[in-house]
Design a protein around this motif. Structure first.
Motif, short mmCIF file in Angstrom:
data_model
loop_
_atom_site.label_atom_id
_atom_site.label_comp_id
_atom_site.label_asym_id
_atom_site.label_seq_id
_atom_site.Cartn_x
_atom_site.Cartn_y
_atom_site.Cartn_z
N LYS A 1 -18.67 -34.45 13.65
CA LYS A 1 -19.63 -34.33 14.76
C LYS A 1 -18.89 -34.34 16.10
O LYS A 1 -17.93 -35.09 16.28
CB LYS A 1 -20.61 -35.51 14.72
CG LYS A 1 -21.49 -35.59 15.95
CD LYS A 1 -22.94 -35.86 15.65
CE LYS A 1 -23.77 -35.48 16.86
NZ LYS A 1 -25.14 -35.91 16.76
N VAL B 1 -15.52 -38.41 14.31
CA VAL B 1 -16.37 -37.93 15.41
C VAL B 1 -15.50 -37.75 16.65
O VAL B 1 -14.58 -38.54 16.90
CB VAL B 1 -17.49 -38.96 15.71
CG1 VAL B 1 -18.29 -38.56 16.95
CG2 VAL B 1 -18.42 -39.11 14.51
N ASP C 1 -28.56 -33.62 16.20
CA ASP C 1 -27.69 -32.48 15.88
C ASP C 1 -28.31 -31.16 16.34
O ASP C 1 -29.50 -30.92 16.15
CB ASP C 1 -27.42 -32.44 14.37
CG ASP C 1 -26.54 -31.26 14.02
OD1 ASP C 1 -25.66 -30.92 14.83
OD2 ASP C 1 -26.75 -30.66 12.95
N ARG D 1 -20.57 -25.00 15.84
CA ARG D 1 -21.58 -25.55 14.93
C ARG D 1 -21.93 -24.52 13.85
O ARG D 1 -21.96 -24.82 12.67
CB ARG D 1 -22.82 -25.94 15.73
CG ARG D 1 -23.93 -26.49 14.87
CD ARG D 1 -25.00 -27.15 15.72
NE ARG D 1 -26.01 -27.76 14.87
CZ ARG D 1 -27.08 -27.13 14.42
NH1 ARG D 1 -27.32 -25.88 14.76
NH2 ARG D 1 -27.94 -27.76 13.64
N GLY E 1 -21.48 -30.90 13.32
CA GLY E 1 -22.64 -31.40 14.05
C GLY E 1 -22.32 -31.45 15.54
O GLY E 1 -21.18 -31.79 15.93
#
Ligand SMILES: NC(=O)c1ccc[n+]([C@@H]2O[C@H](COP(=O)([O-])OP(=O)(O)OC[C@H]3O[C@@H](n4cnc5c(N)ncnc54)[C@H](O)[C@@H]3O)[C@@H](O)[C@H]2O)c1
Length: 315
Positions: free
Chosen positions: A110, A68, A233, A156, A162
């Motif tokens: 993400k 992330v 998300d 995205r 995400g």
């Protein structure tokens, strides 16, 4: 999870790093220390001193391969952006794109990215402001944050990463820089500790009480970032309290907490000062399971205690 946090030596993201480590995740900070401090970074976090716009960021990702990315690093001053829009765009637009490119290249799952709930909406007539409000930025800073949000939609859609955007109200708390022109809570704490009456910038348009703001405590903001790891998300969320506080009201509460008796001074509004900002953050309640829990008085108590113990900043 391994979470790479840009701007993690700064005020807000250093708390995000703390929350990350506290939850048992691995934290790696990318920060060029242009406004942040090395001693704000949690001792258990990895640290790279590098600018987000530096092509060498690729090697950091190659080495760390984060799951992330939490993106806080920014040129975060409206007035700097007005004086030097190129600098602002280099960091906030090109730096962000460089970062997102590495996310795409190295399979980041993400991205949580920080925008401004004060500046992307610009001049608004109706309060509190919801995420439905259209973008009406009045500064290069607000515009660069909007551009960042649109780029995220691309990353995205094109790469399936995400994405969650958090649009902050006025964040305050320990480690905020008291030397800048923004950050009224930190500036007031410093003045009170030095025995000086702070200045409230007021104008006829807003009455003597000064501008209206939505002050959200940094611990609550760190929690919003934590909640966004698994939720939200494809969405943008206001992160504020929905509670309107005038600068005068802020001063009264803070001076009460500090036991400070002097009356404030008053000055004219500075160019670019927004008269009012107030966010409605109910979407973050449903979408992230987040609501702020720290009252202004409690947050100011914590913040004032921090500045008493750390007059020079640091952890
Ligand atoms: N403070 C607020 O109330 C508020 C409100 C809305 C949005 N934000 C956003 O929150 C984020 C954090 O703000 P903050 O108040 O903690 O500011 P801050 O200045 O304390 O933190 C920013 C951090 O980013 C680092 N940085 C700056 N340029 C960089 C670059 N080119 N490469 C790598 N690192 C760089 C700085 O050294 C610093 O550590 C920013 O994106 C800001 O726009 C803050």
């Amino acid at each position: 999870m391994k979470i790479l946090i840009t701007g993690g030596a700064g005020f807000i993201a250093s708390h995000v790093v703390d929350r990350t480590i506290q939850a048992g995740h691995e934290g790696v900070v990318v920060d060029d220390l242009s406004s942040g401090r090395r001693d704000h970074v949690h001792p258990d976090a990895g640290f790279y001193r590098i600018a987000i716009e530096d092509p060498g960021l690729r090697e950091v990702f190659e080495q760390e391969r984060p799951d992330v990315v939490n993106h806080h690093a920014a040129q975060a001053s409206v007035s700097v952006s007005v004086k030097d829009p190129m600098l602002d765009a280099r960091i906030n637009v090109l730096g962000s794109v460089n970062l997102f490119e590495q996310c795409a290249r190295f399979g980041v799952k993400k991205i949580i990215a920080i925008s401004s709930g004060g500046c992307v909406y610009g001049d608004v007539d109706t309060f509190p402001i919801s995420e439905q409000e259209s973008f009406k930025s009045t500064s290069p800073y607000g515009t660069s944050k909007i551009a960042m949000e649109y780029y995220l939609q691309y990353y995205r859609k094109h790469y399936g990463i995400g994405v969650t955007v958090l649009r902050y109200a006025n964040v305050y708390g320990p480690r905020q820089n008291p030397y800048g022109e923004a950050g009224v809570v930190a500036i007031f704490c410093k003045a009170i500790l030095e025995g000086r009456a702070p200045t409230i910038f007021a104008a006829q348009e807003v009455g003597d009480e000064g501008c209206v703001r939505d002050y959200v405590y940094v611990g609550d903001v760190a929690q919003a970032n934590f909640q966004a790891l698994e939720r939200g998300d494809g969405e943008a969320f206001n992160i504020g309290t929905g509670v309107a506080t005038t600068v005068e009201g802020l001063y009264r509460t803070l001076s009460g907490v500090a036991g400070f008796k002097q009356e404030p001074q008053y000055g004219s509004l500075r160019p670019g000062d927004i008269l009012k900002n107030l966010l409605i953050a109910t979407k973050a309640g449903t979408g992230l399971g987040w609501t702020p829990t720290t009252t202004l008085e409690k947050g100011l108590r914590e913040t004032f205690a921090y500045f008493q113990e750390h007059p020079e900043g640091g952890r």
